[in-house]
Design an enzyme around this catalytic site. Structure first.
Site, PDB file in Angstrom:
ATOM      1  CB  THR A  70      -4.561  -1.462  12.528  1.00  0.00           C
ATOM      2  OG1 THR A  70      -4.022  -1.359  11.151  1.00  0.00           O
ATOM      3  CG2 THR A  70      -6.303  -2.293  12.612  1.00  0.00           C
ATOM      4  CE  LYS A 121       2.723   7.070  -3.094  1.00  0.00           C
ATOM      5  NZ  LYS A 121       2.286   6.283  -3.141  1.00  0.00           N
ATOM      6  CB  CYS A 168       1.169   0.843   3.086  1.00  0.00           C
ATOM      7  SG  CYS A 168      -0.547   1.820   3.376  1.00  0.00           S
ATOM      8  NE  ARG A 179       0.330   8.993   6.656  1.00  0.00           N
ATOM      9  CZ  ARG A 179      -1.001   7.912   6.370  1.00  0.00           C
ATOM     10  NH1 ARG A 179      -2.124   6.942   6.987  1.00  0.00           N
ATOM     11  NH2 ARG A 179      -1.447   7.550   4.369  1.00  0.00           N
ATOM     12  CE  LYS A 210      -3.635  -3.016   2.806  1.00  0.00           C
ATOM     13  NZ  LYS A 210      -3.872  -2.559   1.312  1.00  0.00           N
ATOM     14  CE1 TYR A 258      -3.735  10.410   6.258  1.00  0.00           C
ATOM     15  CE2 TYR A 258      -3.190  10.500   3.297  1.00  0.00           C
ATOM     16  CZ  TYR A 258      -2.860  10.834   5.139  1.00  0.00           C
ATOM     17  OH  TYR A 258      -2.368  12.256   4.709  1.00  0.00           O
ATOM     18  NE  ARG A 286      -5.172  -5.667  -3.913  1.00  0.00           N
ATOM     19  CZ  ARG A 286      -5.499  -6.672  -4.589  1.00  0.00           C
ATOM     20  NH1 ARG A 286      -5.545  -6.653  -6.152  1.00  0.00           N
ATOM     21  NH2 ARG A 286      -5.298  -7.694  -4.072  1.00  0.00           N
ATOM     22  CG  ASN A 317       1.447  -2.851   1.535  1.00  0.00           C
ATOM     23  OD1 ASN A 317       1.514  -2.279  -0.034  1.00  0.00           O
ATOM     24  ND2 ASN A 317       0.301  -2.772   1.901  1.00  0.00           N
TER      25      ASN A 317
HETATM   26  N1  SAJ Z   1       9.373   3.232  -3.462  1.00  0.00           N
HETATM   27  C1  SAJ Z   1      10.890   3.390  -3.388  1.00  0.00           C
HETATM   28  N2  SAJ Z   1      11.584   2.578  -4.902  1.00  0.00           N
HETATM   29  C2  SAJ Z   1       9.915   2.023  -5.001  1.00  0.00           C
HETATM   30  C3  SAJ Z   1       8.411   2.304  -5.427  1.00  0.00           C
HETATM   31  C4  SAJ Z   1       8.920   2.471  -3.501  1.00  0.00           C
HETATM   32  O1  SAJ Z   1      12.296   3.415  -2.455  1.00  0.00           O
HETATM   33  O2  SAJ Z   1      10.368   1.862  -6.028  1.00  0.00           O
HETATM   34  C5  SAJ Z   1       9.163   3.998  -1.289  1.00  0.00           C
HETATM   35  C6  SAJ Z   1       8.656   5.051  -2.434  1.00  0.00           C
HETATM   36  O3  SAJ Z   1       9.055   6.519  -1.354  1.00  0.00           O
HETATM   37  C7  SAJ Z   1       7.648   4.942  -0.263  1.00  0.00           C
HETATM   38  C8  SAJ Z   1       7.355   3.721  -0.064  1.00  0.00           C
HETATM   39  O4  SAJ Z   1       8.503   2.851  -0.837  1.00  0.00           O
HETATM   40  O5  SAJ Z   1       8.994   5.923   0.688  1.00  0.00           O
HETATM   41  C9  SAJ Z   1       6.667   3.140  -0.598  1.00  0.00           C
HETATM   42  O6  SAJ Z   1       5.597   3.497  -1.690  1.00  0.00           O
HETATM   43  P1  SAJ Z   1       4.772   2.703  -2.362  1.00  0.00           P
HETATM   44  O7  SAJ Z   1       4.487   3.058  -3.711  1.00  0.00           O
HETATM   45  O8  SAJ Z   1       4.718   1.391  -2.361  1.00  0.00           O
HETATM   46  O9  SAJ Z   1       3.147   4.043  -1.989  1.00  0.00           O
HETATM   47  P2  SAJ Z   1       2.096   3.872  -0.672  1.00  0.00           P
HETATM   48  O10 SAJ Z   1       3.382   3.093   0.533  1.00  0.00           O
HETATM   49  O11 SAJ Z   1       1.328   4.763  -0.782  1.00  0.00           O
HETATM   50  O12 SAJ Z   1       1.208   2.219  -1.519  1.00  0.00           O
HETATM   51  C10 SAJ Z   1       1.364   1.152  -1.058  1.00  0.00           C
HETATM   52  C11 SAJ Z   1       0.710  -0.010  -2.146  1.00  0.00           C
HETATM   53  N3  SAJ Z   1       1.203  -1.111  -2.080  1.00  0.00           N
HETATM   54  C12 SAJ Z   1       2.219  -2.282  -3.253  1.00  0.00           C
HETATM   55  O13 SAJ Z   1       2.135  -1.226  -4.682  1.00  0.00           O
HETATM   56  C13 SAJ Z   1       1.869  -3.327  -3.073  1.00  0.00           C
HETATM   57  C14 SAJ Z   1      -0.800   0.167  -2.378  1.00  0.00           C
HETATM   58  O14 SAJ Z   1      -1.055  -0.103  -3.960  1.00  0.00           O
HETATM   59  C15 SAJ Z   1      -1.586  -0.162  -1.468  1.00  0.00           C
HETATM   60  O15 SAJ Z   1      -2.752   0.591  -1.308  1.00  0.00           O
HETATM   61  C16 SAJ Z   1      -0.780   0.903  -0.153  1.00  0.00           C
HETATM   62  O16 SAJ Z   1       0.610   0.331  -0.060  1.00  0.00           O
HETATM   63  C17 SAJ Z   1      -1.861   0.412   1.200  1.00  0.00           C
HETATM   64  O17 SAJ Z   1      -2.393   1.650   1.516  1.00  0.00           O
HETATM   65  O18 SAJ Z   1      -1.343  -0.674   1.476  1.00  0.00           O
END
Ligand code: SAJ
Length: 407
Positions: free
Chosen positions: A86, A321, A259, A328, A205, A14, A153, A209
């Protein structure tokens, strides 16, 4: 750094594949290196094995122009980027063996002046550990190569844009490594590059998260309290966020993805005594999925008593999401699988507009399911669900706030 450098990206997943493609699109020679022969041959045909908007064209163009190729062995380069997984072992300790194995394969071809970058999410101190591994095998390289930790990120679904336009943290083992890395990333990153040391970059990092996981946990806990208090949590959050310095996130059916649901454990496993809030947030978010499941079962039982028959239940959304096909660590998939254990297949309609097939469910069309079913469960706020028809005599369980103001 002139563009006649050669770059090896280790791990074409990814993060690795989009990173390799973006660098190659700058007319820099990039060798992708992956242990999966299927991935290697797909990439060399200009095809992709992951779904990411825009990735197919940038990969096929770079391959066609000869700037991107993939291999199951390491090619001598000037820059090496490690973007391998990891994962967590059963003892809940992060597994850095993929990074170590990749490094071991690269050590023999390292030469003076090379730049070695780790991008994989890592426990604190991993970069130093890898540096020692390299210098133990190759003491001739001490002081002669550059080693950094530079976390990505990017948001899955928007990776190609964020790779270029998101600020990055650049953490060298020493100042010259930081400087060398900044010069390299300047080849394709248009946003700010923030210098620091490797340990701080590793923690940055994980902190990003973990902070998001805690923010989401607050929204999830609030939504459960609102259910008990008979308050619409979406209305409450919308109003609270009118405060200039309040930003409560959206409640969901739990936290998924590779993440936010995982990275906090990197901190918890290394600092168990001082990470109570981070641990609690993980518990709250995992518990939210159980709470949603119990709410669905409660509605099912109530329907059976009121109507003397079993309800047909539509479950809308399986991905982790909105508007992606990635399952995943998906809480929605977890809930659907638990429901499938207690509801007969003829009464469970699982709908996911972003996938055609699933090994545990027959994916149903959502616009038909909402017409046939008695209970409509909304788990993931996909765009397709925003305008679903709201029919008065049906029971709607909206765990993702998509029917705001509709019910
Ligand atoms: N979620 C909620 N409510 C929200 C936002 C998200 O329930 O208001 C849930 C989503 O449905 C999902 C999970 O949290 O199940 C994670 O969603 P996410 O929007 O955080 O998306 P990720 O995990 O794909 O991306 C995150 C992002 N990190 C941050 O925003 C701090 C992205 O910037 C990172 O690069 C990515 O993790 C990563 O690769 O670490």
């Amino acid at each position: 750094m002139k563009n006649n450098i050669k770059v090896t990206v280790v791990g074409l997943g990814y993060i690795g594949l989009p990173t390799a493609a973006v660098i190659a699109s700058k007319n820099i020679k990039v060798f992708g290196y992956d242990i999966n022969e299927k991935v290697v041959s797909k990439v060399n045909k200009g095809e992709i094995h992951i779904i990411e908007p825009g990735l197919k064209s940038i990969v096929s163009n770079s391959v066609k122009k000869g700037f991107l190729s993939a291999d199951i062995k390491v090619n001598k380069s000037d820059v090496y980027i490690i973007a391998v997984p990891t994962p967590f072992k059963l003892n809940n300790k992060p597994d850095t063996s993929y990074i170590e194995n990749a490094t071991t394969n690269i050590i023999p071809v390292l030469k003076n002046g090379d730049l070695f970058i780790i991008e994989s999410t890592s426990p604190i101190g991993t970069t130093e550990k890898i540096m020692n591994l390299i210098f133990k095998e190759r003491p001739d390289l001490v002081g002669n190569i550059f080693i950094s930790y530079c976390p990505e990120r990017v948001l899955p679904g928007n990776i190609l844009h964020e790779l270029v336009y998101s600020d990055r943290v650049i953490g060298g083992i020493d100042e010259k490594s930081t400087k060398k890395s900044i010069t390299f990333y300047r080849n394709f990153v248009k946003a700010e590059l923030h210098p620091t040391n490797a340990r701080t970059a590793e923690m940055c990092k994980l902190a990003e998260n973990s902070a998001r996981d805690i923010q989401i946990a607050f929204a999830n806990e609030l939504s459960i309290i609102c259910e008990e208090a008979k308050i619409d949590s979406n209305e409450l959050i919308k109003l609270a966020n009118k405060h200039p310095r309040v930003n409560i996130l959206n409640p969901g059916c739990g936290v998924g993805g590779h993440c936010i649901a995982v990275d906090p454990y990197f901190i918890i496993s290394d600092f168990p005594k001082n990470s109570n809030l981070i641990q609690t947030a993980r518990k709250v978010n995992n518990n939210k999925s159980e709470w949603c499941l119990n709410q669905i079962i409660k509605s099912k039982d109530e329907f059976e008593i009121e109507n003397n028959k079993k309800p047909k239940i539509a479950v809308l959304g399986l991905s982790y999401k909105a508007n992606i096909d990635d399952l995943r660590e998906s809480p929605a998939e977890y809930i659907a699988k638990k429901l499938a254990k207690i509801i007969s297949p003829s009464n469970l309609f699982v709908c996911e507009p972003n996938i055609e097939r699933h090994d545990a469910f027959t994916i149903k069309k959502y616009h038909e399911a909402v017409k046939i079913c008695d209970i409509i469960v909304l788990l993931v706020p996909h765009n397709e669900f925003i305008n679903i028809e709201y029919i008065k005599n049906k029971k709607y369980l909206d765990f993702c706030g998509i029917l705001k103001n509709k019910i």
